[in-house]
Design an enzyme around this catalytic site. Sequence first.
Site, mmCIF file in Angstrom:
data_model
loop_
_atom_site.group_PDB
_atom_site.id
_atom_site.type_symbol
_atom_site.label_atom_id
_atom_site.label_comp_id
_atom_site.label_asym_id
_atom_site.label_seq_id
_atom_site.Cartn_x
_atom_site.Cartn_y
_atom_site.Cartn_z
ATOM 1 N N TYR A 92 -2.529 5.021 -2.828
ATOM 2 C CA TYR A 92 -1.677 5.915 -3.736
ATOM 3 C C TYR A 92 -1.661 4.803 -4.541
ATOM 4 O O TYR A 92 -1.494 3.722 -4.116
ATOM 5 C CB TYR A 92 -1.188 6.816 -4.780
ATOM 6 N N ILE B 239 1.418 -1.618 -0.026
ATOM 7 C CA ILE B 239 -0.252 -0.301 -0.146
ATOM 8 C C ILE B 239 0.821 1.318 -0.325
ATOM 9 O O ILE B 239 1.707 1.690 0.724
ATOM 10 C CB ILE B 239 -0.985 0.116 1.518
ATOM 11 N N ASP B 240 0.526 2.146 -1.146
ATOM 12 C CA ASP B 240 1.576 3.184 -1.209
ATOM 13 C C ASP B 240 0.719 4.288 -0.963
ATOM 14 O O ASP B 240 -0.256 4.230 -0.958
ATOM 15 C CB ASP B 240 1.915 3.298 -2.843
ATOM 16 N N ILE B 241 1.579 5.204 0.550
ATOM 17 C CA ILE B 241 0.346 6.137 0.709
ATOM 18 C C ILE B 241 0.710 7.557 0.563
ATOM 19 O O ILE B 241 2.370 7.883 0.751
ATOM 20 C CB ILE B 241 0.005 5.627 2.037
#
Lengths: 253, 387
Positions: free
Chosen positions: A142, A129-131
């Site tokens: 994102y 999970i890219d944040i």
Amino acid sequence: MFRPRVIPVLLLKDKGLVKSEKFKNHRYVGDPINAVKIFNDLKADELVFLDILASAEKRSISPEFVRRVGDEANMPFAVGGGIRSIKEIKALINAGAEKVVINTYAVEKPAFIKEASEEFGSSTIVVSIDINQKFLRKQQVYTSAGTKSTGLDPVEWAQKMQDCGAGEIIINSIEHDGTMQGYDLKLVKEVAEAVEIPVVALGGAGSLNDFIRAVRESYASAVAAGSLFVFHGPRKAVLVNYPQNKELVHLFS
Amino acid sequence: MKICSKGVWDDSLPGITFDENGVSNFGKLQERMMQEYPRGEQGTKDWEQLVQEMKASGRGKKYDCIVGVSGGVDSSYLLHIANRYGLRPLAVNLDNGFNSEIAVQNIFKVTTKLKIDLETYVVDYEEMKDILRAYMRAGVPWIDAPTDLAIKATMYKIANQEGIKYILRGNDFRSEGKQPKEWTYADAKQLLFIHKKFGSGIRLKTYPLLTLPKMIYSGLLKGIRDIRPYYFLDYQKQKAKKMLMEEYDWKDYGGHHHENLFTKFAMAYWLPQKFGIDKRKINLSAQVLSGALSRAEAMTRLSQPFASKEELENTRDYVMKKLELSPEEFTTIWKSENKNAFDYPSNYSLMFRLADTFSPLLKKFYSFKPMSITAREVIDGTAETVR
């Protein structure tokens, strides 16, 4: 002795290895196979390989490349980039990867995580999970190598992925990426407290001390880093490095 | 087989001649160089004067000099020496995609302990791969010349960028000797020719090229000087190794230049098995003449293999994989005619003319000091590898 896993994360762009800063300014850092060989000789716990162009080019990370990595790596390694089918996962596992990392397609089709974890077992499926945070808005998830905002809340999204059967979650802070100023400890903690499955902290590690903080203060199960393992010294010289096991045991004891 | 009575140079070396006492021209050159560059008191004095010059040129700047580092014993010890004499070096490493784990660890340990800044120049491996493959297809003996040339070019590039006037190198003719030019001659012009003819057409964007004009510009106009401290200082490899292991937890990697896997392949597999060239003859002879080794011991070492058969085959297989050479292509390359550097165009003859015309100037960018050996001798019969 038990200690958290310490994982170098390597980014593949075309045929080269790159290191990003806030997911941008990709700097070429060398030949991936040479890096794998050195990490193998340095006895890294595990490796993560991400093909950052795969999603945009509508293909998965190349199984042929994964096979070449597997030739040099005796440690388990996970691979990610553009994965969108069971068939692709099968090819990557057959090529020698132990786990696959899924990000963009998990958002597009959460049911795929469920399907994949039922097929291969939870321990094979890692959701990354890219944040990032835009101006004063809340942090959100994102996708597509940090180019697409989804409006999803990181904690809720992590919980959902756990429910779908993901075996592990990598929390990657875009804002901290490549800065070597430390992890987003608050974010990692919120996610780690909200899910049962292992959470890997990624983005911002600049020293071994950051590893301790991620584990002690944010309850990360494992710590991952890019810059820290490929850069050395004040001029950020490219030099693959990894702490010795006794150093890590001492660090976390 | 005729063997030089002073060392272990033999008639497998191109250009070798023997006098009535069985002493080879290589032996004589070696002896002359030893006279030209005395160690001991005079050498220390010469070196200390250079140190003063370097410090003066570095005043007000962050660094006094550049030290090229490979993780090997010569360059690791050089960092130690530079530090001991109060110099502030910038360590520079070239990454050609074949560095070994031991090499990078050694660089890490020494620069960390001495708090010496490190800069790495990474050549895009796709370019490096294409150049190295081209050299193999060209059938020249010294296929690692592209790495040597790139190291030298990188030193000059960074010296120019940082405004540093001195480049220190770990060469030591007393332990390495001088290689016959047919084995090792290389220059930028030749590299471009070989790459164009045998490469896949990939454009060289990151590979650093030190062309002749650039070299003249850096050496003569900007006054960048190339210094080899071991020409002056009492340096003994074995002692240095022991000290590095004790003080820096430095690790030994086996053979000469085996810190880089491609260099190892070139030295221990390609040269001896395809060309019948054993570079150890040069190194060991030099050590015999400098008194580090007995002639008998050198003979014994020469009779030993470079490494076990299995180790050599593993290195070859790794190189094939890394260069993406299929077994078929490797066989084709292996069976193709053996050439040498003079079968391809280069700046060699131009260098020669320049050497004759401008020998006083040329001395300057070879930076031999004090020097009465002619530039012609330096270039001819003695072209040395950069490392």
